[in-house]
Design a protein around this motif. Structure first.
Motif, short mmCIF file in Angstrom:
data_model
loop_
_atom_site.label_atom_id
_atom_site.label_comp_id
_atom_site.label_asym_id
_atom_site.label_seq_id
_atom_site.Cartn_x
_atom_site.Cartn_y
_atom_site.Cartn_z
N PRO A 134 15.18 0.99 -9.24
CA PRO A 134 14.09 0.14 -8.74
C PRO A 134 12.87 0.13 -9.64
N PHE A 135 12.67 1.19 -10.42
CA PHE A 135 11.48 1.26 -11.27
C PHE A 135 11.60 0.39 -12.52
N THR A 136 12.81 -0.13 -12.80
CA THR A 136 12.96 -1.01 -13.95
C THR A 136 12.18 -2.31 -13.77
N THR A 137 11.95 -2.72 -12.52
CA THR A 137 11.17 -3.94 -12.29
C THR A 137 9.75 -3.79 -12.82
N VAL A 138 9.21 -2.58 -12.74
CA VAL A 138 7.85 -2.33 -13.26
C VAL A 138 7.84 -2.49 -14.77
N LEU A 139 8.87 -1.96 -15.44
CA LEU A 139 8.95 -2.06 -16.89
C LEU A 139 9.12 -3.52 -17.33
N VAL A 140 9.95 -4.27 -16.60
CA VAL A 140 10.16 -5.68 -16.92
C VAL A 140 8.86 -6.46 -16.77
N ALA A 141 8.10 -6.13 -15.72
CA ALA A 141 6.86 -6.85 -15.45
C ALA A 141 5.85 -6.70 -16.59
N LEU A 142 5.96 -5.64 -17.36
CA LEU A 142 5.00 -5.40 -18.44
C LEU A 142 5.10 -6.44 -19.55
N VAL A 143 6.23 -7.14 -19.65
CA VAL A 143 6.42 -8.11 -20.74
C VAL A 143 6.52 -9.55 -20.23
N LEU A 144 6.31 -9.75 -18.93
CA LEU A 144 6.44 -11.09 -18.36
C LEU A 144 5.07 -11.73 -18.13
N PRO A 145 5.03 -13.06 -18.10
CA PRO A 145 3.77 -13.74 -17.75
C PRO A 145 3.44 -13.54 -16.28
N LEU A 146 2.20 -13.79 -15.94
CA LEU A 146 1.73 -13.56 -14.58
C LEU A 146 2.59 -14.27 -13.54
N ALA A 147 3.02 -15.50 -13.81
CA ALA A 147 3.84 -16.25 -12.86
C ALA A 147 5.13 -15.52 -12.54
N ALA A 148 5.78 -14.96 -13.58
CA ALA A 148 7.03 -14.24 -13.37
C ALA A 148 6.80 -12.91 -12.66
N VAL A 149 5.65 -12.29 -12.90
CA VAL A 149 5.32 -11.04 -12.18
C VAL A 149 5.16 -11.32 -10.69
N ILE A 150 4.53 -12.46 -10.36
CA ILE A 150 4.41 -12.85 -8.95
C ILE A 150 5.81 -13.02 -8.34
N TYR A 151 6.72 -13.63 -9.11
CA TYR A 151 8.10 -13.76 -8.65
C TYR A 151 8.71 -12.38 -8.38
N LEU A 152 8.53 -11.45 -9.32
CA LEU A 152 9.11 -10.12 -9.18
C LEU A 152 8.57 -9.39 -7.95
N VAL A 153 7.26 -9.48 -7.73
CA VAL A 153 6.66 -8.81 -6.57
C VAL A 153 7.23 -9.40 -5.28
N THR A 154 7.34 -10.73 -5.23
CA THR A 154 7.84 -11.39 -4.02
C THR A 154 9.29 -11.03 -3.76
N THR A 155 10.14 -11.10 -4.80
CA THR A 155 11.56 -10.82 -4.59
C THR A 155 11.80 -9.35 -4.28
N THR A 156 10.98 -8.46 -4.86
CA THR A 156 11.12 -7.03 -4.57
C THR A 156 10.70 -6.73 -3.13
N ALA A 157 9.63 -7.38 -2.68
CA ALA A 157 9.20 -7.21 -1.30
C ALA A 157 10.27 -7.75 -0.35
N TRP A 158 10.89 -8.86 -0.73
CA TRP A 158 11.97 -9.42 0.10
C TRP A 158 13.14 -8.44 0.18
N SER A 159 13.47 -7.82 -0.95
CA SER A 159 14.56 -6.83 -0.96
C SER A 159 14.23 -5.65 -0.06
N ALA A 160 12.97 -5.23 -0.07
CA ALA A 160 12.56 -4.13 0.81
C ALA A 160 12.73 -4.52 2.26
N LEU A 161 12.37 -5.75 2.59
CA LEU A 161 12.55 -6.24 3.95
C LEU A 161 14.03 -6.28 4.33
#
Length: 251
Positions: A204-231
């Protein structure tokens, strides 16, 4: 360039859809309309692949139920790893528990993330999304572009959310594995099990590493999809006690 022609068409269609959704949300969300559209886009993607997610959870439960039989096979074929592997996969196949199927929901999200990346890092699609902002920060902004102004607090908040979600998912995965005696449906005993047990909770921590190289729009996508996975984990992956041999026989 011809090799990317299909992707170019998909990016253009996605950009048009996202722009129209932004226009619909603008009266309500104002300057945050594009970011809100990305959130809704992400939810639509997750709903689209939700049948595969449900199938994945069912497969995990089948593999967990087969854990005692797998352990029995490990004892029986301890001296013959090749035979053990073939017998385990034959057992999974007979029960309809394909370990590879669990990767499909994650793999199917990759094209959507790629499309979003291209929309906010290139002018592809001609939709003008490169000009869109959130809290004054361009949605195509990377961490490497600097953290001045609102960029620092905004990225810090999103990365903190990803880190918290990753910690929660990792902790829940460890508890679920301890409850059923398996790691992703595989018994915790046997060659390589210890390594697998250490590595999987870190995924699960790989999403944090990926977010470091993505634009803000893609980071918003990652946060949303990760929150959905948690749900989904709360709703679909409720901790279950390990089944008894009698329960397995009845199945």
């Amino acid at each position: 360039m011809l090799a990317f022609a299909p992707l170019h068409g998909v990016v253009g269609a996605a950009g048009t859809a996202l722009s129209r959704l932004t226009d619909l949300l603008e009266p309500l969300a104002g300057g945050s309309a594009t970011a809100a559209a990305i959130v809704l886009f992400t939810i639509a993607v997750r709903l689209l692949i939700s049948p595969l997610t449900v199938a994945q959870v069912r497969g995990e439960r089948r593999r967990a139920a087969l854990a005692p039989q797998v352990r029995d096979l490990q004892r029986r074929y301890a001296a013959d790893p090749a035979k053990l592997q073939s017998e385990v996969f034959a057992l999974y196949r007979s029960a309809g528990a394909n370990p590879i199927a669990g990767c499909l929901p994650l793999l199917l999200q990759a094209p959507f993330l790629l499309v979003l990346y291209r929309l906010f890092t290139t002018s592809e699609g001609g939709t003008g999304l490169l000009q869109e902002r959130l809290a004054g920060v361009p949605l195509g902004h990377h961490l490497g572009d600097g953290l001045t102004g609102a960029a620092g607090p905004l990225f810090a908040l999103l990365l903190a959310a990803l880190l918290l979600l990753a910690w929660w998912s990792s902790r829940r995965a460890r508890r679920a594995s301890a409850a059923v005696g398996t790691v992703a449906g595989t018994p915790t005993e046997g060659p390589g099990a210890a390594t697998l047990g250490r590595l999987l909770p870190l995924l699960p921590f790989t999403t944090v590493l990926v977010a470091l190289v993505l634009p803000l729009a893609a980071v918003i996508y990652l946060v949303t999809t990760t929150a959905w996975s948690a749900l989904e984990q709360v709703v679909l992956r409720r901790p279950q006690t390990a089944p008894t041999n009698a329960d397995i026989d009845r199945r």
